[in-house]
Design a protein around this motif. Structure first.
Motif, PDB file in Angstrom:
ATOM      1  N   CYS A  67       0.790  -1.071  -0.105  1.00 23.65           N
ATOM      2  CA  CYS A  67       0.061  -0.005   0.032  1.00 23.65           C
ATOM      3  C   CYS A  67       0.867   1.245  -0.139  1.00 23.65           C
ATOM      4  O   CYS A  67       1.993   0.920   0.178  1.00 23.65           O
ATOM      5  CB  CYS A  67      -1.019   0.083   1.078  1.00 23.65           C
ATOM      6  SG  CYS A  67      -0.156  -0.080   2.768  1.00 23.65           S
ATOM      7  N   GLN A  68       0.323   2.280  -0.344  1.00 27.06           N
ATOM      8  CA  GLN A  68       1.170   3.576  -0.333  1.00 27.06           C
ATOM      9  C   GLN A  68       1.001   4.560   0.997  1.00 27.06           C
ATOM     10  O   GLN A  68      -0.257   4.755   1.349  1.00 27.06           O
ATOM     11  CB  GLN A  68       0.476   4.287  -1.374  1.00 27.06           C
ATOM     12  CG  GLN A  68       1.163   5.615  -1.579  1.00 27.06           C
ATOM     13  CD  GLN A  68       0.721   6.417  -3.021  1.00 27.06           C
ATOM     14  OE1 GLN A  68       0.010   5.795  -3.691  1.00 27.06           O
ATOM     15  NE2 GLN A  68       1.335   7.680  -3.062  1.00 27.06           N
ATOM     16  N   LEU A  69       1.998   4.954   1.411  1.00 21.37           N
ATOM     17  CA  LEU A  69       2.049   5.799   2.707  1.00 21.37           C
ATOM     18  C   LEU A  69       1.613   7.367   2.122  1.00 21.37           C
ATOM     19  O   LEU A  69       2.600   7.711   1.238  1.00 21.37           O
ATOM     20  CB  LEU A  69       3.167   5.915   3.039  1.00 21.37           C
ATOM     21  CG  LEU A  69       3.429   7.024   4.486  1.00 21.37           C
ATOM     22  CD1 LEU A  69       2.408   6.497   5.430  1.00 21.37           C
ATOM     23  CD2 LEU A  69       4.775   6.666   4.975  1.00 21.37           C
ATOM     24  N   THR A  70       0.782   8.024   2.616  1.00 19.96           N
ATOM     25  CA  THR A  70       0.579   9.392   2.200  1.00 19.96           C
ATOM     26  C   THR A  70       0.459  10.275   3.642  1.00 19.96           C
ATOM     27  O   THR A  70      -0.360   9.750   4.515  1.00 19.96           O
ATOM     28  CB  THR A  70      -0.918   9.669   1.499  1.00 19.96           C
ATOM     29  OG1 THR A  70      -0.799   8.636   0.342  1.00 19.96           O
ATOM     30  CG2 THR A  70      -1.203  10.981   1.178  1.00 19.96           C
ATOM     31  N   VAL A  71       1.216  11.184   3.552  1.00 22.33           N
ATOM     32  CA  VAL A  71       1.262  12.077   4.633  1.00 22.33           C
ATOM     33  C   VAL A  71       0.536  13.244   4.474  1.00 22.33           C
ATOM     34  O   VAL A  71       0.916  13.937   3.416  1.00 22.33           O
ATOM     35  CB  VAL A  71       2.548  12.327   5.094  1.00 22.33           C
ATOM     36  CG1 VAL A  71       2.816  13.301   6.381  1.00 22.33           C
ATOM     37  CG2 VAL A  71       3.451  11.029   5.509  1.00 22.33           C
ATOM     38  N   THR A  72      -0.300  13.711   5.441  1.00 18.84           N
ATOM     39  CA  THR A  72      -1.164  15.074   5.181  1.00 18.84           C
ATOM     40  C   THR A  72      -1.020  15.772   6.554  1.00 18.84           C
ATOM     41  O   THR A  72      -1.335  15.299   7.497  1.00 18.84           O
ATOM     42  CB  THR A  72      -2.879  14.634   4.954  1.00 18.84           C
ATOM     43  OG1 THR A  72      -2.778  13.667   3.931  1.00 18.84           O
ATOM     44  CG2 THR A  72      -3.637  16.063   4.838  1.00 18.84           C
TER      45      THR A  72
END
Length: 74
Positions: A57-62
């Motif tokens: 899966c992809q790590l996305t930081v917000t």
């Protein structure tokens, strides 16, 4: 439990792999995965990225404000 703990546990279970196998794939120890999943430890972004890769899966930081509102993009 924090959001990170629940997400890691949920994704790992959906993939049908053990904590030990996830640890091997992410280059860490099973105890570290256990601490993360129980909410006792927050992983570094580097480790979280390796865990995400291991879980395909992809790590996305917000970044958000403390009030929960998204910050405006520039």
């Amino acid at each position: 439990m924090n959001d990170t703990a629940g997400l890691v546990r949920s994704w790992r279970r959906q993939r049908g792999i053990s904590q030990r196998r996830l640890a091997e794939l992410a280059g860490t120890g099973q105890a570290a995965i256990s601490r993360i999943e129980s909410g006792r430890d927050l992983p570094t972004l580097a480790l979280l990225d390796r865990i995400a890769s291991a879980l395909v899966c992809q790590l996305t930081v917000t970044f958000t404000s403390r009030s929960g509102q998204s910050l405006p993009s520039s």
